[in-house]
Design a protein around this motif. Structure first.
Motif, PDB file in Angstrom:
ATOM      1  N   LEU A  26       0.843  -1.188   0.000  1.00  0.00           N
ATOM      2  CA  LEU A  26       0.000   0.000   0.000  1.00  0.00           C
ATOM      3  C   LEU A  26       0.881   1.243   0.000  1.00  0.00           C
ATOM      4  O   LEU A  26       2.024   1.218   0.471  1.00  0.00           O
ATOM      5  CB  LEU A  26      -0.914   0.011   1.223  1.00  0.00           C
ATOM      6  CG  LEU A  26      -1.860  -1.187   1.373  1.00  0.00           C
ATOM      7  CD1 LEU A  26      -2.647  -1.091   2.679  1.00  0.00           C
ATOM      8  CD2 LEU A  26      -2.804  -1.280   0.183  1.00  0.00           C
ATOM      9  N   GLU A  27       0.363   2.323  -0.525  1.00  0.00           N
ATOM     10  CA  GLU A  27       1.133   3.563  -0.601  1.00  0.00           C
ATOM     11  C   GLU A  27       1.605   3.990   0.786  1.00  0.00           C
ATOM     12  O   GLU A  27       0.842   3.991   1.746  1.00  0.00           O
ATOM     13  CB  GLU A  27       0.275   4.666  -1.219  1.00  0.00           C
ATOM     14  CG  GLU A  27       1.029   5.965  -1.450  1.00  0.00           C
ATOM     15  CD  GLU A  27       0.188   7.017  -2.146  1.00  0.00           C
ATOM     16  OE1 GLU A  27       0.680   8.150  -2.300  1.00  0.00           O
ATOM     17  OE2 GLU A  27      -0.959   6.707  -2.521  1.00  0.00           O
ATOM     18  N   GLY A  28       2.889   4.322   0.856  1.00  0.00           N
ATOM     19  CA  GLY A  28       3.449   4.800   2.115  1.00  0.00           C
ATOM     20  C   GLY A  28       3.981   3.725   3.032  1.00  0.00           C
ATOM     21  O   GLY A  28       4.575   4.035   4.069  1.00  0.00           O
ATOM     22  N   GLU A  29       3.787   2.441   2.677  1.00  0.00           N
ATOM     23  CA  GLU A  29       4.274   1.365   3.528  1.00  0.00           C
ATOM     24  C   GLU A  29       5.764   1.106   3.286  1.00  0.00           C
ATOM     25  O   GLU A  29       6.279   1.398   2.202  1.00  0.00           O
ATOM     26  CB  GLU A  29       3.516   0.066   3.234  1.00  0.00           C
ATOM     27  CG  GLU A  29       2.099   0.046   3.748  1.00  0.00           C
ATOM     28  CD  GLU A  29       1.449  -1.320   3.571  1.00  0.00           C
ATOM     29  OE1 GLU A  29       0.595  -1.672   4.407  1.00  0.00           O
ATOM     30  OE2 GLU A  29       1.801  -2.032   2.606  1.00  0.00           O
ATOM     31  N   PRO A  30       6.459   0.516   4.275  1.00  0.00           N
ATOM     32  CA  PRO A  30       7.835   0.069   4.040  1.00  0.00           C
ATOM     33  C   PRO A  30       7.877  -0.915   2.879  1.00  0.00           C
ATOM     34  O   PRO A  30       7.008  -1.775   2.761  1.00  0.00           O
ATOM     35  CB  PRO A  30       8.205  -0.624   5.354  1.00  0.00           C
ATOM     36  CG  PRO A  30       7.287  -0.038   6.378  1.00  0.00           C
ATOM     37  CD  PRO A  30       6.011   0.261   5.655  1.00  0.00           C
ATOM     38  N   ARG A  31       8.882  -0.809   2.031  1.00  0.00           N
ATOM     39  CA  ARG A  31       8.913  -1.620   0.815  1.00  0.00           C
ATOM     40  C   ARG A  31       8.978  -3.123   1.118  1.00  0.00           C
ATOM     41  O   ARG A  31       8.504  -3.938   0.335  1.00  0.00           O
ATOM     42  CB  ARG A  31      10.068  -1.211  -0.086  1.00  0.00           C
ATOM     43  CG  ARG A  31      11.450  -1.406   0.519  1.00  0.00           C
ATOM     44  CD  ARG A  31      12.545  -1.117  -0.506  1.00  0.00           C
ATOM     45  NE  ARG A  31      13.878  -1.324   0.058  1.00  0.00           N
ATOM     46  CZ  ARG A  31      14.633  -0.373   0.570  1.00  0.00           C
ATOM     47  NH1 ARG A  31      14.169   0.875   0.590  1.00  0.00           N
ATOM     48  NH2 ARG A  31      15.832  -0.634   1.056  1.00  0.00           N
ATOM     49  N   SER A  32       9.559  -3.482   2.256  1.00  0.00           N
ATOM     50  CA  SER A  32       9.683  -4.897   2.593  1.00  0.00           C
ATOM     51  C   SER A  32       8.326  -5.561   2.820  1.00  0.00           C
ATOM     52  O   SER A  32       8.195  -6.781   2.666  1.00  0.00           O
ATOM     53  CB  SER A  32      10.547  -5.074   3.836  1.00  0.00           C
ATOM     54  OG  SER A  32      10.032  -4.296   4.896  1.00  0.00           O
ATOM     55  N   LEU A  33       7.311  -4.782   3.172  1.00  0.00           N
ATOM     56  CA  LEU A  33       5.986  -5.354   3.423  1.00  0.00           C
ATOM     57  C   LEU A  33       5.299  -5.818   2.146  1.00  0.00           C
ATOM     58  O   LEU A  33       4.240  -6.449   2.196  1.00  0.00           O
ATOM     59  CB  LEU A  33       5.094  -4.355   4.153  1.00  0.00           C
ATOM     60  CG  LEU A  33       5.486  -4.029   5.598  1.00  0.00           C
ATOM     61  CD1 LEU A  33       4.452  -3.105   6.233  1.00  0.00           C
ATOM     62  CD2 LEU A  33       5.646  -5.293   6.439  1.00  0.00           C
ATOM     63  N   TYR A  34       5.896  -5.525   0.989  1.00  0.00           N
ATOM     64  CA  TYR A  34       5.368  -6.055  -0.264  1.00  0.00           C
ATOM     65  C   TYR A  34       5.335  -7.582  -0.239  1.00  0.00           C
ATOM     66  O   TYR A  34       4.413  -8.211  -0.769  1.00  0.00           O
ATOM     67  CB  TYR A  34       6.247  -5.585  -1.430  1.00  0.00           C
ATOM     68  CG  TYR A  34       6.038  -6.374  -2.704  1.00  0.00           C
ATOM     69  CD1 TYR A  34       4.935  -6.132  -3.512  1.00  0.00           C
ATOM     70  CD2 TYR A  34       6.943  -7.378  -3.072  1.00  0.00           C
ATOM     71  CE1 TYR A  34       4.731  -6.868  -4.684  1.00  0.00           C
ATOM     72  CE2 TYR A  34       6.750  -8.113  -4.227  1.00  0.00           C
ATOM     73  CZ  TYR A  34       5.645  -7.856  -5.033  1.00  0.00           C
ATOM     74  OH  TYR A  34       5.452  -8.596  -6.166  1.00  0.00           O
ATOM     75  N   TRP A  35       6.323  -8.183   0.428  1.00  0.00           N
ATOM     76  CA  TRP A  35       6.463  -9.635   0.435  1.00  0.00           C
ATOM     77  C   TRP A  35       5.518 -10.233   1.466  1.00  0.00           C
ATOM     78  O   TRP A  35       5.557  -9.889   2.647  1.00  0.00           O
ATOM     79  CB  TRP A  35       7.911 -10.015   0.709  1.00  0.00           C
ATOM     80  CG  TRP A  35       8.826  -9.404  -0.305  1.00  0.00           C
ATOM     81  CD1 TRP A  35       9.462  -8.201  -0.225  1.00  0.00           C
ATOM     82  CD2 TRP A  35       9.150  -9.940  -1.581  1.00  0.00           C
ATOM     83  NE1 TRP A  35      10.173  -7.953  -1.372  1.00  0.00           N
ATOM     84  CE2 TRP A  35       9.998  -9.007  -2.229  1.00  0.00           C
ATOM     85  CE3 TRP A  35       8.813 -11.128  -2.242  1.00  0.00           C
ATOM     86  CZ2 TRP A  35      10.507  -9.220  -3.501  1.00  0.00           C
ATOM     87  CZ3 TRP A  35       9.335 -11.340  -3.515  1.00  0.00           C
ATOM     88  CH2 TRP A  35      10.166 -10.404  -4.131  1.00  0.00           C
ATOM     89  N   HIS A  36       4.668 -11.139   1.015  1.00  0.00           N
ATOM     90  CA  HIS A  36       3.602 -11.681   1.865  1.00  0.00           C
ATOM     91  C   HIS A  36       4.133 -12.258   3.172  1.00  0.00           C
ATOM     92  O   HIS A  36       3.596 -11.965   4.253  1.00  0.00           O
ATOM     93  CB  HIS A  36       2.831 -12.767   1.099  1.00  0.00           C
ATOM     94  CG  HIS A  36       1.864 -13.524   1.947  1.00  0.00           C
ATOM     95  ND1 HIS A  36       0.662 -12.980   2.372  1.00  0.00           N
ATOM     96  CD2 HIS A  36       1.927 -14.786   2.466  1.00  0.00           C
ATOM     97  CE1 HIS A  36       0.027 -13.870   3.109  1.00  0.00           C
ATOM     98  NE2 HIS A  36       0.759 -14.972   3.182  1.00  0.00           N
TER      99      HIS A  36
END
Length: 208
Positions: A26-36
């Motif tokens: 989601l916009e504004g989240e830490p990029r690492s949270l992309y990974w499930h």
């Protein structure tokens, strides 16, 4: 009970290239949270850890750990007590005592913690490519190695794991030697303890 790392079977699939359809950000989240698996691990632990504080066991979770999350292999009982926490490092060489020398970047104060130490990550995946994606935002390289141990085994080397999330790494920890809790400006931990820590991580080497 400590985990026998020989029992951890790494998934050899490259999950950086063959991505989990559950990945999202989601916009504004830490990029690492992309990974499930990173996101699920963080959601399970975020209410149990305090930034800048030492990690202790057991941790009382609020829900069952999915079986495809690395935490599931580290002694979660029927009441969701996590008796130890996996700590992961990725490097491009075999670990030696000198891998745990304290350098300038290791002395940077983060969130008020003045103790110097070595960066590592709470383990979220047994897949090297996915781990590199979560930590470095890149695919793994041929020379990459992934090492895994636990908070308890780190303590046996006279180190502690401090939870120290950063802007893009909410599962980041710092491994701090006992001597630096007393005297933060001490140059290096004892060689023997650095040697023990290198051996401890090397015993849990997950990828050659």
């Amino acid at each position: 009970m400590e985990k026998d790392f020989s029992e951890i079977c790494l998934e050899k699939e490259n999950r950086y290239k063959n991505r989990d359809p559950r990945n999202y950000i989601l916009e504004g989240e830490p990029r690492s949270l992309y990974w499930h698996r990173y996101r699920v691990t963080y959601d399970l632990l975020k209410d149990q850890l305090v930034s800048g504080r030492k990690i202790y066991s057991p941790l009382k979770l609020r829900e069952e750990v999915p079986q495809d999350i690395l935490l599931s292999k580290f002694c979660v009982d029927e009441e969701y007590n996590l008796f130890n926490l996996p700590i992961v490092m990725v490097g491009n060489n075999n670990l030696t005592p000198f891998s745990f020398d304290i350098r300038k970047k290791d002395r940077v104060e983060i969130d008020g913690l003045e103790y110097p130490g070595i960066s590592a990550t709470i383990g979220f995946s047994d897949n090297l490519a996915e781990t590199c994606g979560g930590i470095f935002d890149r695919d793994c390289k041929r020379q990459d190695r992934m090492y895994c141990t636990t908070v308890g085994q780190i303590e046996e080397c006279n180190y502690s794991a401090y939870y120290l999330p950063t802007e893009n790494q909410p599962l980041h920890v710092r491994l701090v030697h006992d001597i630096h809790e007393v005297s933060p400006f001490e140059h290096l931990p004892p060689f023997r303890d650095r040697e023990l820590l290198a051996e401890t991580f090397s015993n849990g080497k997950c990828m050659k």
